[in-house]
Design an enzyme around this catalytic site. Sequence first.
Site, PDB file in Angstrom:
ATOM      1  N   HIS A 161      19.595  84.829  26.896  1.00 47.68           N
ATOM      2  CA  HIS A 161      18.711  84.790  28.012  1.00 47.68           C
ATOM      3  C   HIS A 161      19.303  86.360  28.673  1.00 47.68           C
ATOM      4  O   HIS A 161      19.235  86.518  29.944  1.00 47.68           O
ATOM      5  CB  HIS A 161      19.103  84.024  29.141  1.00 47.68           C
ATOM      6  CG  HIS A 161      18.908  82.443  28.518  1.00 47.68           C
ATOM      7  ND1 HIS A 161      17.815  81.962  28.476  1.00 47.68           N
ATOM      8  CD2 HIS A 161      19.728  81.740  27.894  1.00 47.68           C
ATOM      9  CE1 HIS A 161      17.959  80.544  28.094  1.00 47.68           C
ATOM     10  NE2 HIS A 161      18.991  80.537  27.503  1.00 47.68           N
ATOM     11  N   SER A 282      11.565 114.989  30.427  1.00 53.65           N
ATOM     12  CA  SER A 282      10.540 114.618  31.311  1.00 53.65           C
ATOM     13  C   SER A 282       9.930 115.879  31.812  1.00 53.65           C
ATOM     14  O   SER A 282      10.488 117.000  31.859  1.00 53.65           O
ATOM     15  CB  SER A 282      10.857 113.711  32.358  1.00 53.65           C
ATOM     16  OG  SER A 282      10.301 114.124  33.729  1.00 53.65           O
ATOM     17  N   LYS A 288      16.201 113.865  32.740  1.00 52.68           N
ATOM     18  CA  LYS A 288      15.808 112.741  31.578  1.00 52.68           C
ATOM     19  C   LYS A 288      16.108 112.971  30.443  1.00 52.68           C
ATOM     20  O   LYS A 288      15.954 114.027  29.868  1.00 52.68           O
ATOM     21  CB  LYS A 288      14.424 112.331  32.098  1.00 52.68           C
ATOM     22  CG  LYS A 288      14.011 111.832  33.477  1.00 52.68           C
ATOM     23  CD  LYS A 288      14.602 110.516  33.384  1.00 52.68           C
ATOM     24  CE  LYS A 288      13.173 109.651  33.640  1.00 52.68           C
ATOM     25  NZ  LYS A 288      13.597 108.128  32.954  1.00 52.68           N
ATOM     26  N   GLU A 295      10.390 103.867  21.907  1.00 45.33           N
ATOM     27  CA  GLU A 295       9.190 103.146  22.415  1.00 45.33           C
ATOM     28  C   GLU A 295       8.265 103.376  21.419  1.00 45.33           C
ATOM     29  O   GLU A 295       7.238 102.621  21.480  1.00 45.33           O
ATOM     30  CB  GLU A 295       8.854 103.795  23.778  1.00 45.33           C
ATOM     31  CG  GLU A 295      10.019 103.611  24.811  1.00 45.33           C
ATOM     32  CD  GLU A 295      10.191 104.476  25.909  1.00 45.33           C
ATOM     33  OE1 GLU A 295       9.160 105.354  26.352  1.00 45.33           O
ATOM     34  OE2 GLU A 295      11.150 104.711  26.515  1.00 45.33           O
TER      35      GLU A 295
END
Length: 462
Positions: A161, A282, A288, A295
């Site tokens: 979890h 970014s 960043k 992804e």
Amino acid sequence: MPKNKNNQTIWKSRIKKSSALFQKIGSSIEIDKNLYKEDIEGSIIHVEMLFRQKIISFKVKDKIVFGLNKIKNEIKKKKFTYNNKYEDIHMNIEKRLFEIIGDDAGYIHTARSRNDQVVTDFKIWMRFATNDINKKLNNLIKTILKVSQKNIQTIMPGFTHLKNAQPISFAHYMMAYVEMFRRDKLRFKNNLENLSENPLGVAALTGTSFDIDRNFTTRKLGFLKPTNNSIDTVSDRDFVLDFLFASSVCSLHISRIAEEFIIWNSEGFNLITLSDKVVTGSSIMPQKKNPDLLEYIRGKSGNSFGNLFSMLTILKGLPLSYFKDLQDDKELVFKSNEILKNCISILNEVLNNFSPNKKKMLELAETGYITATDLADYLVKSYKMPFRKAYKITASIVNFAEKNKKKLSELDLKDLKKIEPSLTQDVTKVFDLKYSVNSKKSFGGTSFANIKKMITKYKKNI
Ligand code: ARG
């Protein structure tokens, strides 16, 4: 000047003029030109068989083989002009054969149809693609084992979890993915069985009245046996579903590890660091370093599932035998194959370019009363009490620690004794994370010794 008759579709003698729009849209040449090698190989073996069976002469066979080899060279050297009008790779090659050797090219399509030709080409292609994917998966597994070898003693929280559950070795976590990729390999390998049946010779759907030898083409094209039923052969795309399913499951595994690495790379978790090679920046936020590659592979699994669903939908409710609907099978498979190969390579690249933040992993593993189960197990073993009673006592100890804002390892024996009077100093050993990990010696568990043995075993099996 005589009109160039060759510049016509094969069915010109029957169909006067088909819509230019459909010629453009219905053509599959841009996709199935990928199959040129398999198509030429299949055709050469086909005419060799026709000659052996005395269906065509030696001279004709030789001319055809010469022409086909010439075409193969032209295509390889990118000197071949594809024409939409001829619909697909099979007819583009046949039309070019006419240009090269003249009317004898007309013998090539004796005792076959594009319906058996296309599945033959496709199955041969898929056999190679399947073996290629498995090689790539082997590489990936080697990389995972390299990371694992270096991290046998790296302790981190195992989650359920996404809450701290019990401490584990980072190597053990990584090797969970070895199991997944091994199953993927097996899934692909199992597909080879259906791919081993030779479709060539069933012709359009009924078989043929020519005395062909399907065992010869079977042997020569690397199949194991001819397919049994001509109608099923041209209608069957189960092997396509199998490939798309195996690709989907493998993509799904890749997507799961990508997701975990994305989470662990976040500032919130900070369990791993990705090197500059596998992050992007970014356009507005100068600080960043984003895990775009991960992804990308997580996202691509969606395309893979989509392709599987497209094929299932195409086949659902399709009467036997060949229909144009089936033409889309190749685009779906080629795309899924491309996606999967890229995703395996990207994951491999990421795994070669990250480091676990060992200190942070350990710190996180020291929170969340992660050794509570070890304490309960200790009570069962040392005091011969039922597990449920031990669970209850441990829960009281955890409650006490939480109330007093202490870790289990920070509790005094005095405090522990208030809850369970029989406890002695010996109990404190179970709060040690290494002790906990190493105690999981049951087969398949996270103990260091188990992991070492498994690494050796995996390496042997690659
Ligand atoms: N381009 C077709 C395909 O890929 C080849 C088979 C054509 N057969 C036919 N009967 N139209 O499916």
